[in-house]
Design a protein around this motif. Structure first.
Motif, mmCIF file in Angstrom:
data_model
loop_
_atom_site.group_PDB
_atom_site.id
_atom_site.type_symbol
_atom_site.label_atom_id
_atom_site.label_comp_id
_atom_site.label_asym_id
_atom_site.label_seq_id
_atom_site.Cartn_x
_atom_site.Cartn_y
_atom_site.Cartn_z
ATOM 1 N N GLU A 85 0.848 -1.192 0.000
ATOM 2 C CA GLU A 85 0.000 0.000 0.000
ATOM 3 C C GLU A 85 0.881 1.237 0.000
ATOM 4 N N THR A 89 -2.585 5.732 0.364
ATOM 5 C CA THR A 89 -3.693 4.849 0.705
ATOM 6 C C THR A 89 -3.772 4.638 2.207
ATOM 7 N N ILE A 92 -5.423 7.418 4.002
ATOM 8 C CA ILE A 92 -6.886 7.421 3.954
ATOM 9 C C ILE A 92 -7.444 6.592 5.094
ATOM 10 N N ARG A 93 -6.832 5.409 5.298
ATOM 11 C CA ARG A 93 -7.290 4.573 6.414
ATOM 12 C C ARG A 93 -7.148 5.338 7.723
ATOM 13 N N GLU A 95 -6.900 8.681 8.337
ATOM 14 C CA GLU A 95 -7.743 9.860 8.540
ATOM 15 C C GLU A 95 -9.206 9.489 8.681
ATOM 16 N N ASP A 96 -9.602 8.397 8.011
ATOM 17 C CA ASP A 96 -11.002 7.991 8.128
ATOM 18 C C ASP A 96 -11.270 7.411 9.507
ATOM 19 N N SER A 105 -5.105 13.862 3.643
ATOM 20 C CA SER A 105 -5.030 13.872 2.173
ATOM 21 C C SER A 105 -4.952 15.301 1.652
#
Lengths: 446, 337
Positions: A85, A89, A92-93, A95-96, A105
């Motif tokens: 990864e 990518t 994203i994991r 921050e989500d 991002s």
């Protein structure tokens, strides 16, 4: 607020890398575990096989096991690379899961500042220990069982040693003994050994064939006969030489006796020179040097010396063959083979041999009674089996007009009709059956 | 290429929007979610379909919005005999300096805020005229095109109970609405507030908190909100997941259109600006998704028989559509922090 310019960015980069490493390790673990169980099976079987066949020490097994695990780890790593990864990518994991509203991002794209660092950050991905532990435990159990389970080690198959036939061994023993005692001319021994070598040159599995055994037995018998003949000749010659020496020293013998002794010595000498087993080299030279025509002119000392040599050789021969009970040279007959009283004629068959039978079977020419106890003879009275008659077979030939029974033909009969109606109480049977009845019967008897 | 929003701009925009929110809260009690969604739709330049029972304050909301923003507001009661010209306007024969001639008399659509009450009671022809105006933001009558005022927002309502004598909006026309909002009944505490602070026949006093220029600036700033690529990817995957045949789209007969993806992006940006952020986020998308998608999904009979609703299906899609679609290894699990 960030502690220093760029520190937040570094922090989140580090966090993303940490998460990325964990995910990569998770993928590696997934693939390694996928390989682990089949490898454990194969490894366990291999370990058992190695322990059984090669008798490897535990250290070698463990080293091989470690190598296999290392190779599987490498294979899992190469496999895992498909799921690598990028940090974007992973961000994203991050921050989500952390509710950062996509600020990582955006900051990575140059929009807005990086979120403040979180010193006690918990990565949003955790391990599921159940499956890995179960599979590792299963693999370890398999391998441990393969290492620790008691197993009988395989015994290396011993090479099949085929001993030469006993007859040849016996011949070899005799030859060794006579060679050791210098009782026989080495050339004679070499000739016998050549024959033995010729026999042993055949494949070992053929040594015990009938022909080979016969040849070995023959060689043993011939050798024994030659040795016996040598011993006999030596004894005869020694006696003759002693007698001649005694005669030459003064004990007067009639000329006929002297001639007879000279002839005996001469015969023995010639027999030894032409025999299969010749005496030892010095004696052979001495015998060759004796001129038969000048035998009567030899002095008593010369004859004595010759007799001594003959006696020594005879003693050497007896000493050499002392351990051969089947070849007893101590009681040699005083005379030539074939002379003297025989064993007489015997009845019965022989022993037989691989290439010949035991002789004519004991038969008697007298008639013997049969033991069938038959007192009645049955013959076929009727020459024709009526149940097997074919079309055209003649029952009999008679002369005269044919007798026709007008009641014999009763006209066509219906299938299933009773052929013999019978009277009251008589048995009734059917000969002709309709197809359905025939089928029922077939089924019944099937 | 618009320049990205600065933090100061975002902060100021959030303050202004908060003023507007407070103003609307003073008009409409207990409907904070509705106010939030209306503001989002307004900032996203979208039209809103309100579904709810009469008397829940829809008209008050539009009036309050127009007063707070200093915008013109019109209300049109849709009936079956309403003609397109009744809402767009008609050419009227008038005496002018150059003689008698037809002069276009603008209809109620020529306002910044239009409340189209019970839109499903109007004939499809009239609905089409309204929806054309919503989409094109202009009206063409007898060959003459008349631009609608800017900004132009339509808040249409429909009654979910009465079906007799109504003309339900077709899916293609529903797609023109950015949001479909459900106006829920007030609870007892809210009703108590209404009883205490309102009287029949007395309109609440609402002062203007934002000028038309402020609103225009806000609308421009919404466009400048940054849309990160991962969020755009999330929107695309979410909208694509509504298509029949996708793994979790069971029960959906027709999925959302690309216009839905655009609407979702615009709504997400608007929510980001309302929160004073520079970029849209996954949370914005998740918050806006039900309002954007619920009227764009056509359920099949099986889903209807099973009692599924678009909101349930959207919740399922959101559950199965992660922000990052790369799968996790089985030895790991996502942790809720």
């Amino acid at each position: 607020m960030s502690a220093a310019p760029g520190s937040d960015e570094k922090f989140w980069h580090a966090a993303a890398r940490g998460l990325s490493r964990r995910i990569h390790f998770g993928w590696w673990l997934d693939y390694w575990l996928t390989l682990l169980i089949p490898l454990s099976f194969i490894g366990a079987i291999t370990i058992l096989a190695l322990r059984y066949w090669l008798n490897l020490p535990t250290q070698s097994v463990l080293a091989g096991l470690a190598s296999a695990l290392l190779l599987s780890s490498l294979a899992a790593y190469l496999w895992m690379r498909r799921h690598r990864e990028p940090l974007s990518t992973t961000r994203i994991r991050l921050e989500d899961a952390l509710g950062l509203k996509a600020r990582l991002s955006a900051a990575a794209a140059g929009i807005g500042p990086w979120p403040p660092a979180r010193p006690n950050l918990t990565l949003p991905v955790t391990y599921r220990p159940g499956r890995p532990l179960f599979m590792v435990a299963s693999g370890a159990t398999l391998l441990s069982a393969a290492i620790l389970i008691p197993i009988s080690r395989s015994q290396p198959e011993k090479p099949r040693v085929i001993e030469p036939p006993s007859a040849l061994q016996e011949v070899q023993n005799r030859l060794d003994n006579v060679k050791k005692n210098d009782a026989v001319n080495p050339e004679s021994i070499d000739q016998v050994e050549e024959k033995m070598a010729e026999l042993l040159q055949r494949p070992a599995q053929n040594w015990y064939e009938h022909a080979s055994l016969e040849a070995a037995d023959h060689l043993r018998d011939v050798t024994a006969a030659d040795l016996q003949q040598l011993a006999q000749n030596l004894a005869d010659a020694e006696r003759a030489a002693n007698a001649l020496a005694a005669s030459a020293s003064g004990s007067g013998l009639p000329q006929a006796a002297k001639d007879s002794l000279e002839q005996a010595l001469q015969n023995a000498s010639q027999s030894m020179q032409g025999a299969g087993m010749q005496p030892s080299g010095d004696l052979m030279d001495a015998l060759k040097n004796v001129d038969p025509s000048q035998l009567s002119n030899m002095s008593a000392d010369q004859l004595k010396d010759l007799a001594n040599q003959l006696a020594q050789n005879q003693q050497s021969l007896q000493q050499a063959l002392k351990k051969s009970p089947s070849l007893d040279l101590s009681n040699l007959p005083e005379g030539r083979p074939g002379e003297g009283k025989g064993e007489g004629e015997k009845e019965g068959t022989g022993q037989g041999a691989p290439t010949r039978g035991p002789g004519t079977a004991p038969v008697t020419l007298a008639s013997e009674d049969t033991q069938l106890d038959t007192n009645k003879i049955e013959t076929l009275k009727n020459p024709l089996d009526l149940s097997r008659l074919a079309t055209g077979d003649a029952l009999s030939v008679t002369n005269g007009a044919a007798k026709i029974d007008p009641k014999a033909y009763q006209g066509p009969q219906q299938g299933g009709a009773t052929s013999a109606p019978g009277d009251g109480g008589a048995a009734v049977w059917q000969k002709s059956l309709i197809p359905a009845e025939r089928e029922t019967l077939k089924r019944f008897f099937k | 290429m618009t320049s990205p929003l600065s933090e100061i701009e975002a902060s100021q925009a959030a303050s202004q929007i908060d003023l507007l929110r407070q103003s609307l809260r003073s008009v409409l009690f207990g409907q904070d979610a509705l106010i939030e969604n209306v503001l989002t739709g307004l900032l996203a330049r979208g039209h809103i379909l309100l579904e709810g029972l009469p008397g829940l304050g829809k008209t008050e909301l539009v009036k309050g919005l127009s007063k707070s923003l200093g915008l013109d507001a019109k209300r049109v009661q849709f009936t079956p005999d309403l003609l397109p010209g009744d809402i767009t306007g008609n050419p009227m024969l008038q005496e002018t300096d150059t003689g008698r001639r037809f002069v276009f008399q603008p209809g109620p659509l020529f306002a910044n805020l239009v409340l189209a009450d019970e839109i499903n009671r109007a004939s499809p022809k009239t609905q089409s005229a309204l929806l054309e105006a919503m989409q094109e933001r202009r009206v063409t009558v007898m060959g003459e095109t008349h631009l609608l005022p800017d900004p132009f927002f339509v808040l249409a309502t429909q009654n979910p109970i009465e079906l007799e004598g109504t003309y339900p909006l077709p899916e293609a026309q529903l797609d023109r609405f950015l949001f479909k909002l459900e106006v829920r009944a007030n609870n007892a505490a809210t009703l108590e507030q209404i009883v205490l602070h309102r009287e029949i026949g007395v309109e609440p006093q609402v002062s203007q908190v934002l000028s038309r220029e402020n609103l225009t600036t806000l609308l421009d700033q919404v466009r400048r909100v940054f849309m990160p690529v991962p969020v755009a990817n999330f929107i695309a995957r979410l909208v694509h997941a509504t298509q029949p045949g996708e793994p979790h789209s069971g029960g959906i007969h027709y999925g959302a259109s690309p216009r839905a993806a655009l609407a979702l992006a615009a709504a997400s940006k608007a929510r980001a600006l309302i929160a004073g952020r520079l970029n849209a986020s996954y949370e914005d998308v998740r918050d806006a998704a039900p309002q954007v998608l619920r009227h764009r999904l056509l359920l099949d009979y099986r889903a209807k028989l099973e009692g599924l609703t678009p909101d349930l299906l959207i919740a399922r899609l959101l559950e199965h559509t992660p922000a990052q679609d790369a799968p996790l290894p089985t030895s790991l699990k996502a942790a809720k922090l």
